[in-house]
Design an enzyme around this catalytic site. Structure first.
Site, PDB file in Angstrom:
ATOM      1  N   GLY A  20      -7.790  -1.988   1.904  1.00 19.12           N
ATOM      2  CA  GLY A  20      -7.653  -0.535   1.747  1.00 19.12           C
ATOM      3  C   GLY A  20      -8.849   0.067   1.030  1.00 19.12           C
ATOM      4  O   GLY A  20      -8.714   1.021   0.259  1.00 19.12           O
ATOM      5  N   SER A 145       2.163  -0.928  -9.767  1.00 16.03           N
ATOM      6  CA  SER A 145       2.404   0.495 -10.071  1.00 16.03           C
ATOM      7  C   SER A 145       3.412   0.601 -11.213  1.00 16.03           C
ATOM      8  O   SER A 145       4.225  -0.315 -11.413  1.00 16.03           O
ATOM      9  CB  SER A 145       2.991   1.173  -8.829  1.00 16.03           C
ATOM     10  N   TYR A 174       9.740   1.247  -2.177  1.00 19.48           N
ATOM     11  CA  TYR A 174       8.384   1.208  -2.750  1.00 19.48           C
ATOM     12  C   TYR A 174       8.414   0.524  -4.125  1.00 19.48           C
ATOM     13  O   TYR A 174       7.572  -0.337  -4.408  1.00 19.48           O
ATOM     14  CB  TYR A 174       7.824   2.624  -2.875  1.00 19.48           C
TER      15      TYR A 174
HETATM   16  N1  NAP Z   1      -2.540   6.729  -6.559  1.00 21.50           N
HETATM   17  C1  NAP Z   1      -1.675   6.382  -7.482  1.00 21.50           C
HETATM   18  O1  NAP Z   1      -1.328   7.158  -8.393  1.00 21.50           O
HETATM   19  C2  NAP Z   1      -1.068   5.005  -7.479  1.00 21.50           C
HETATM   20  C3  NAP Z   1      -0.112   4.723  -8.449  1.00 21.50           C
HETATM   21  C4  NAP Z   1       0.424   3.447  -8.492  1.00 21.50           C
HETATM   22  C5  NAP Z   1      -0.009   2.483  -7.597  1.00 21.50           C
HETATM   23  N2  NAP Z   1      -0.913   2.801  -6.637  1.00 21.50           N
HETATM   24  C6  NAP Z   1      -1.311   1.739  -5.704  1.00 21.50           C
HETATM   25  O2  NAP Z   1      -2.714   1.781  -5.531  1.00 21.50           O
HETATM   26  C7  NAP Z   1      -3.041   1.174  -4.266  1.00 21.50           C
HETATM   27  C8  NAP Z   1      -4.090   2.027  -3.568  1.00 21.50           C
HETATM   28  O3  NAP Z   1      -3.502   3.278  -3.219  1.00 21.50           O
HETATM   29  P1  NAP Z   1      -4.274   4.654  -3.346  1.00 21.50           P
HETATM   30  O4  NAP Z   1      -3.586   5.417  -4.396  1.00 21.50           O
HETATM   31  O5  NAP Z   1      -5.727   4.434  -3.408  1.00 21.50           O
HETATM   32  O6  NAP Z   1      -3.835   5.339  -1.961  1.00 21.50           O
HETATM   33  P2  NAP Z   1      -4.644   5.664  -0.634  1.00 21.50           P
HETATM   34  O7  NAP Z   1      -5.822   6.514  -0.914  1.00 21.50           O
HETATM   35  O8  NAP Z   1      -3.597   6.167   0.304  1.00 21.50           O
HETATM   36  O9  NAP Z   1      -5.143   4.242  -0.155  1.00 21.50           O
HETATM   37  C9  NAP Z   1      -4.281   3.313   0.447  1.00 21.50           C
HETATM   38  C10 NAP Z   1      -5.092   2.396   1.308  1.00 21.50           C
HETATM   39  O10 NAP Z   1      -4.208   1.433   1.909  1.00 21.50           O
HETATM   40  C11 NAP Z   1      -4.549   1.347   3.276  1.00 21.50           C
HETATM   41  N3  NAP Z   1      -3.446   0.845   4.097  1.00 21.50           N
HETATM   42  C12 NAP Z   1      -2.226   1.371   4.273  1.00 21.50           C
HETATM   43  N4  NAP Z   1      -1.526   0.634   5.150  1.00 21.50           N
HETATM   44  C13 NAP Z   1      -2.344  -0.393   5.534  1.00 21.50           C
HETATM   45  C14 NAP Z   1      -2.218  -1.467   6.431  1.00 21.50           C
HETATM   46  N5  NAP Z   1      -1.106  -1.661   7.153  1.00 21.50           N
HETATM   47  N6  NAP Z   1      -3.248  -2.342   6.566  1.00 21.50           N
HETATM   48  C15 NAP Z   1      -4.390  -2.152   5.872  1.00 21.50           C
HETATM   49  N7  NAP Z   1      -4.583  -1.129   5.020  1.00 21.50           N
HETATM   50  C16 NAP Z   1      -3.572  -0.259   4.863  1.00 21.50           C
HETATM   51  C17 NAP Z   1      -4.919   2.785   3.660  1.00 21.50           C
HETATM   52  O11 NAP Z   1      -5.602   2.811   4.907  1.00 21.50           O
HETATM   53  P3  NAP Z   1      -5.654   4.171   5.785  1.00 21.50           P
HETATM   54  O12 NAP Z   1      -6.604   5.102   5.078  1.00 21.50           O
HETATM   55  O13 NAP Z   1      -6.151   3.709   7.113  1.00 21.50           O
HETATM   56  O14 NAP Z   1      -4.258   4.710   5.845  1.00 21.50           O
HETATM   57  C18 NAP Z   1      -5.798   3.132   2.475  1.00 21.50           C
HETATM   58  O15 NAP Z   1      -7.074   2.584   2.641  1.00 21.50           O
HETATM   59  C19 NAP Z   1      -1.710   1.051  -3.512  1.00 21.50           C
HETATM   60  O16 NAP Z   1      -1.296  -0.292  -3.541  1.00 21.50           O
HETATM   61  C20 NAP Z   1      -0.750   1.901  -4.306  1.00 21.50           C
HETATM   62  O17 NAP Z   1       0.574   1.435  -4.234  1.00 21.50           O
HETATM   63  C21 NAP Z   1      -1.468   4.047  -6.554  1.00 21.50           C
END
Ligand code: NAP
Length: 306
Positions: A20, A145, A174
């Site tokens: 990701g 998370s 989730y």
């Molecule tokens: N943002 C927050 O506040 C927060 C809080 C707690 C935990 N997290 C965790 O942080 C991590 C990163 O999330 P983020 O916040 O950076 O969100 P994000 O910007 O939505 O990034 C998520 C990434 O995961 C990829 N992804 C989703 N489904 C996939 C699949 N089937 N195969 C390969 N890649 C896939 C997405 O690809 P596409 O762009 O192609 O969809 C994107 O690159 C996640 O594990 C999330 O649970 C985030």
């Protein structure tokens, strides 16, 4: 003890895989590592988006885009084969990609999408890349998370509850996936230690950060027209994706011991500098971790690496 990103040394000659890496926290972590001289494999399901991220990075390091869909175990196997053909060892695998909430959808193998992507796909990936991690004395980082605090996985969890939860409640599922990330990191750390493996495992969480994780949900619910407003609010209210990537970077720093859990500690752990945290009570019980490990092997139909 307070950690400063300056403590993370130059990474010249080191190779990382980040899932990701085209968006949000994964992209910011990749950007930082490339700027420190590393080679980063951007493991993305949409290679066009991966190329856009790659083009936004500045060296001296390098990056390469590889296709990976965690919601398809065949794609995981093909990705690992490609990386193994190009690299003899890895310094770290960052299991960062994730989906949150949304409608009930299923992976190519028929597993509930969130558990399939966030936990099962990553468990399969860790297993497939284990030989490279072993030869590099590498580290596995699992991005969890604060939602993991609300996870309900237990020593009695069934296969059905993981792959076909009913009733389906998106946020509850989730929370279970993020609890699974934390449990998996703990169990990997324990098992690798017992086996005398050089591979280490660390979990982290990014607080609450301004990424596409939240707006994606609105789009999936058919209310994507709210995204511009949501983005404007998030920009003000949440910490940046760059700040959200700092726990990942601290988790990669070898001053962070295997088994640690890294995340911000301010405002209910929603923001701030990355600290070493107590593992949440939902992920402390080795019996729950062992049950998840056993179920994961059963669902994947293959043993996990250690
Ligand atoms: N943002 C927050 O506040 C927060 C809080 C707690 C935990 N997290 C965790 O942080 C991590 C990163 O999330 P983020 O916040 O950076 O969100 P994000 O910007 O939505 O990034 C998520 C990434 O995961 C990829 N992804 C989703 N489904 C996939 C699949 N089937 N195969 C390969 N890649 C896939 C997405 O690809 P596409 O762009 O192609 O969809 C994107 O690159 C996640 O594990 C999330 O649970 C985030």
């Amino acid at each position: 003890m307070t950690w400063n990103p300056r403590q993370l040394a130059q990474q010249t000659g080191r190779t990382f895989v980040i899932t990701g890496a085209n968006s949000g926290i994964g992209r910011e972590a990749a950007r930082d590592l490339v700027a420190r001289g590393a080679h980063v494999v951007l493991a993305v399901r949409d290679t066009r988006k991966g190329e856009q991220a790659k083009a936004s990075f500045s060296g001296p390091g390098t990056s390469a885009v590889h296709e990976l869909d965690l919601a398809d175990l065949d794609s995981v196997a093909a990705f690992a084969k490609g990386v193994s053909a190009e690299h003899e060892s890895l310094n770290a695998l960052v299991c960062n990609a994730g989906v949150m909430g949304g409608p009930q959808l299923f992976t190519a193998q028929g597993h509930e999408r969130q558990m399939g992507t966030n936990h099962l796909g990553h468990a399969a990936l860790v297993t497939a890349l284990w030989p490279l991690l072993h030869s590099g004395g590498g580290r596995v980082v699992l991005v969890s998370s604060i939602a993991a605090r609300g996870g309900r996985l237990s020593a009695d969890t069934t296969r059905e509850q993981l792959v076909a939860p009913s009733p389906y409640v998106g946020q509850a599922v989730y929370a279970n996936t993020k609890q699974a990330n934390l449990l998996f990191a703990q169990e990997l750390h324990r098992r690798a230690g017992k086996a005398g493996s050089p591979v280490s495992a660390v979990a982290c969480h990014p607080g609450v950060s301004d990424t596409a994780l939240f707006t994606r949900q609105l789009s999936e619910r058919g209310v994507g027209f709210l995204n511009p407003v949501a983005r404007a609010v998030m920009k003000v209210a949440l910490q940046s994706a760059h700040a959200g990537a700092l726990p990942t970077l601290r988790a990669l720093d070898h001053s962070t011991p295997s088994g640690a859990f890294v995340g911000p500690s301010a405002v209910g752990q929603m923001r701030g500098k990355p600290e070493l945290l107590d593992v949440y009570s939902t992920a402390k019980d080795p019996a729950v971790a062992a049950r998840l490990w056993e179920l994961t092997e059963e669902i994947l139909g293959a043993p996990l690496p250690v």
